[in-house]
Design a protein around this motif. Structure first.
Motif, PDB file in Angstrom:
ATOM      1  N   THR A  86       1.879  -7.885 -21.483  1.00 28.04           N
ATOM      2  CA  THR A  86       1.177  -9.164 -21.606  1.00 28.04           C
ATOM      3  C   THR A  86       1.758 -10.177 -20.629  1.00 28.04           C
ATOM      4  O   THR A  86       1.013 -10.914 -19.973  1.00 28.04           O
ATOM      5  CB  THR A  86       1.263  -9.705 -23.050  1.00 28.04           C
ATOM      6  OG1 THR A  86       0.680  -8.735 -23.927  1.00 28.04           O
ATOM      7  CG2 THR A  86       0.535 -11.022 -23.199  1.00 28.04           C
ATOM      8  N   ALA A  87       3.080 -10.204 -20.510  1.00 31.17           N
ATOM      9  CA  ALA A  87       3.716 -11.134 -19.576  1.00 31.17           C
ATOM     10  C   ALA A  87       3.321 -10.816 -18.130  1.00 31.17           C
ATOM     11  O   ALA A  87       3.077 -11.734 -17.327  1.00 31.17           O
ATOM     12  CB  ALA A  87       5.229 -11.102 -19.749  1.00 31.17           C
ATOM     13  N   GLU A  88       3.225  -9.541 -17.801  1.00 30.69           N
ATOM     14  CA  GLU A  88       2.808  -9.163 -16.440  1.00 30.69           C
ATOM     15  C   GLU A  88       1.346  -9.524 -16.180  1.00 30.69           C
ATOM     16  O   GLU A  88       0.996  -9.976 -15.082  1.00 30.69           O
ATOM     17  CB  GLU A  88       3.071  -7.674 -16.207  1.00 30.69           C
ATOM     18  CG  GLU A  88       4.546  -7.369 -16.096  1.00 30.69           C
ATOM     19  CD  GLU A  88       4.888  -5.893 -16.158  1.00 30.69           C
ATOM     20  OE1 GLU A  88       5.995  -5.548 -15.709  1.00 30.69           O
ATOM     21  OE2 GLU A  88       4.075  -5.079 -16.656  1.00 30.69           O
ATOM     22  N   MET A  89       0.486  -9.352 -17.188  1.00 26.60           N
ATOM     23  CA  MET A  89      -0.913  -9.765 -17.025  1.00 26.60           C
ATOM     24  C   MET A  89      -0.997 -11.285 -16.848  1.00 26.60           C
ATOM     25  O   MET A  89      -1.795 -11.788 -16.056  1.00 26.60           O
ATOM     26  CB  MET A  89      -1.763  -9.327 -18.222  1.00 26.60           C
ATOM     27  CG  MET A  89      -1.879  -7.822 -18.417  1.00 26.60           C
ATOM     28  SD  MET A  89      -2.493  -6.918 -16.981  1.00 26.60           S
ATOM     29  CE  MET A  89      -1.011  -6.026 -16.496  1.00 26.60           C
ATOM     30  N   PHE A  90      -0.145 -12.015 -17.563  1.00 21.55           N
ATOM     31  CA  PHE A  90      -0.074 -13.466 -17.421  1.00 21.55           C
ATOM     32  C   PHE A  90       0.331 -13.832 -15.993  1.00 21.55           C
ATOM     33  O   PHE A  90      -0.270 -14.728 -15.379  1.00 21.55           O
ATOM     34  CB  PHE A  90       0.931 -14.031 -18.441  1.00 21.55           C
ATOM     35  CG  PHE A  90       1.093 -15.516 -18.383  1.00 21.55           C
ATOM     36  CD1 PHE A  90       0.165 -16.358 -18.988  1.00 21.55           C
ATOM     37  CD2 PHE A  90       2.183 -16.089 -17.744  1.00 21.55           C
ATOM     38  CE1 PHE A  90       0.312 -17.732 -18.945  1.00 21.55           C
ATOM     39  CE2 PHE A  90       2.348 -17.455 -17.701  1.00 21.55           C
ATOM     40  CZ  PHE A  90       1.405 -18.282 -18.299  1.00 21.55           C
ATOM     41  N   LEU A  91       1.330 -13.147 -15.455  1.00 16.17           N
ATOM     42  CA  LEU A  91       1.745 -13.391 -14.070  1.00 16.17           C
ATOM     43  C   LEU A  91       0.586 -13.160 -13.103  1.00 16.17           C
ATOM     44  O   LEU A  91       0.342 -13.957 -12.189  1.00 16.17           O
ATOM     45  CB  LEU A  91       2.917 -12.491 -13.682  1.00 16.17           C
ATOM     46  CG  LEU A  91       4.272 -12.844 -14.266  1.00 16.17           C
ATOM     47  CD1 LEU A  91       5.257 -11.700 -14.034  1.00 16.17           C
ATOM     48  CD2 LEU A  91       4.805 -14.138 -13.669  1.00 16.17           C
ATOM     49  N   MET A  92      -0.129 -12.061 -13.311  1.00 15.16           N
ATOM     50  CA  MET A  92      -1.224 -11.711 -12.409  1.00 15.16           C
ATOM     51  C   MET A  92      -2.389 -12.693 -12.511  1.00 15.16           C
ATOM     52  O   MET A  92      -2.863 -13.218 -11.498  1.00 15.16           O
ATOM     53  CB  MET A  92      -1.745 -10.305 -12.718  1.00 15.16           C
ATOM     54  CG  MET A  92      -0.835  -9.180 -12.359  1.00 15.16           C
ATOM     55  SD  MET A  92      -1.580  -7.637 -12.969  1.00 15.16           S
ATOM     56  CE  MET A  92      -0.829  -6.460 -11.904  1.00 15.16           C
ATOM     57  N   PHE A  93      -2.866 -12.893 -13.744  1.00 14.40           N
ATOM     58  CA  PHE A  93      -4.157 -13.562 -13.909  1.00 14.40           C
ATOM     59  C   PHE A  93      -4.072 -15.041 -14.261  1.00 14.40           C
ATOM     60  O   PHE A  93      -5.024 -15.778 -13.997  1.00 14.40           O
ATOM     61  CB  PHE A  93      -5.006 -12.799 -14.921  1.00 14.40           C
ATOM     62  CG  PHE A  93      -5.302 -11.408 -14.450  1.00 14.40           C
ATOM     63  CD1 PHE A  93      -6.161 -11.187 -13.393  1.00 14.40           C
ATOM     64  CD2 PHE A  93      -4.683 -10.309 -15.031  1.00 14.40           C
ATOM     65  CE1 PHE A  93      -6.420  -9.901 -12.922  1.00 14.40           C
ATOM     66  CE2 PHE A  93      -4.933  -9.025 -14.577  1.00 14.40           C
ATOM     67  CZ  PHE A  93      -5.803  -8.820 -13.517  1.00 14.40           C
ATOM     68  N   ALA A  94      -2.967 -15.489 -14.839  1.00 12.45           N
ATOM     69  CA  ALA A  94      -2.831 -16.923 -15.114  1.00 12.45           C
ATOM     70  C   ALA A  94      -2.120 -17.627 -13.960  1.00 12.45           C
ATOM     71  O   ALA A  94      -2.498 -18.732 -13.583  1.00 12.45           O
ATOM     72  CB  ALA A  94      -2.059 -17.158 -16.411  1.00 12.45           C
ATOM     73  N   LEU A  95      -1.108 -16.954 -13.408  1.00  7.58           N
ATOM     74  CA  LEU A  95      -0.331 -17.583 -12.343  1.00  7.58           C
ATOM     75  C   LEU A  95      -0.697 -17.061 -10.953  1.00  7.58           C
ATOM     76  O   LEU A  95      -0.186 -17.569  -9.958  1.00  7.58           O
ATOM     77  CB  LEU A  95       1.171 -17.389 -12.601  1.00  7.58           C
ATOM     78  CG  LEU A  95       1.687 -17.926 -13.943  1.00  7.58           C
ATOM     79  CD1 LEU A  95       3.201 -17.738 -14.041  1.00  7.58           C
ATOM     80  CD2 LEU A  95       1.295 -19.372 -14.164  1.00  7.58           C
ATOM     81  N   ALA A  96      -1.556 -16.058 -10.883  1.00  8.04           N
ATOM     82  CA  ALA A  96      -2.022 -15.477  -9.612  1.00  8.04           C
ATOM     83  C   ALA A  96      -0.860 -15.029  -8.733  1.00  8.04           C
ATOM     84  O   ALA A  96      -0.871 -15.227  -7.515  1.00  8.04           O
ATOM     85  CB  ALA A  96      -2.928 -16.458  -8.864  1.00  8.04           C
ATOM     86  N   ARG A  97       0.119 -14.385  -9.356  1.00  9.33           N
ATOM     87  CA  ARG A  97       1.267 -13.879  -8.594  1.00  9.33           C
ATOM     88  C   ARG A  97       0.830 -12.648  -7.805  1.00  9.33           C
ATOM     89  O   ARG A  97       0.179 -11.756  -8.334  1.00  9.33           O
ATOM     90  CB  ARG A  97       2.427 -13.545  -9.522  1.00  9.33           C
ATOM     91  CG  ARG A  97       3.002 -14.767 -10.243  1.00  9.33           C
ATOM     92  CD  ARG A  97       3.726 -15.697  -9.285  1.00  9.33           C
ATOM     93  NE  ARG A  97       4.133 -16.935  -9.899  1.00  9.33           N
ATOM     94  CZ  ARG A  97       5.291 -17.131 -10.522  1.00  9.33           C
ATOM     95  NH1 ARG A  97       6.158 -16.141 -10.642  1.00  9.33           N
ATOM     96  NH2 ARG A  97       5.562 -18.311 -11.034  1.00  9.33           N
TER      97      ARG A  97
END
Length: 185
Positions: A117-128
């Protein structure tokens, strides 16, 4: 990877979400659900609450969140996220300024939030741009399908600093394969 990109076309550019808190809440709501079911629950939450901010979520009784479609486990998680936001345990206003591993370390102590979930947050919320979740089955399968004889770490090292884009192409290809297209590789 070149063939996979050609088969799936150009993907939209990811941009950081304007409200990382609300994005994480929406992500939790959608865990283990179809996109359609998750959108329906999100719409019901917005209809009932008007906004998905920490104060509103903390003031809303769990039964009301359940009535909108959340499981008790998700009620617990969104309440914990709201509490962390309100107390400053997780500073959502500045979370985008943290390195990836610090974002993950800030989120995974919350109930219902794991590394995926944290990695998906990085990808899709923070656009990392350089995140690849080995906890994602579809990504592992796509990686194995595309590079059956190569060590995953070697392949991923070659994709740095664009591992998020590589992951998105693997997901796109996975959806195409599920729809009856031929797999790459």
């Amino acid at each position: 990877m070149q063939e996979l990109v050609a088969r799936n076309g150009e993907l939209p550019v990811l941009t950081p979400a304007p409200d990382p808190f609300a994005t994480l809440i929406r992500s939790v709501n959608g865990q283990q659900l179809s996109v359609k079911a998750a959108a329906s629950i999100h719409a019901r939450l917005l209809e009932r609450l008007g906004t998905l901010d920490a104060g509103t979520l903390l003031q809303t009784p769990g039964d009301e969140l359940r009535a909108a479609g959340l499981s008790w486990a998700k009620v617990r998680t969104v309440k914990a996220i709201a509490e962390a936001a309100q107390t400053g345990t997780v500073d959502f206003a500045h979370i985008a300024t943290l390195p990836d591993e610090e974002v993950i370390a800030a989120l995974i102590p919350l109930p219902g939030i794991g590394r995926w979930t944290a990695e998906m947050f990085l990808m899709f919320a923070l656009a990392r741009p350089d995140v690849f979740s080995m906890g994602d089955l579809a990504l592992r399968q796509g990686l194995a399908r595309l590079y059956p004889n190569a060590p995953a770490d070697d392949v991923l090292a070659g994709w740095t600093p664009y591992r998020t884009l590589a992951a998105r192409y693997l997901w796109a290809d996975n959806h195409r394969v599920k729809a009856g297209g031929e797999p790459v590789g």
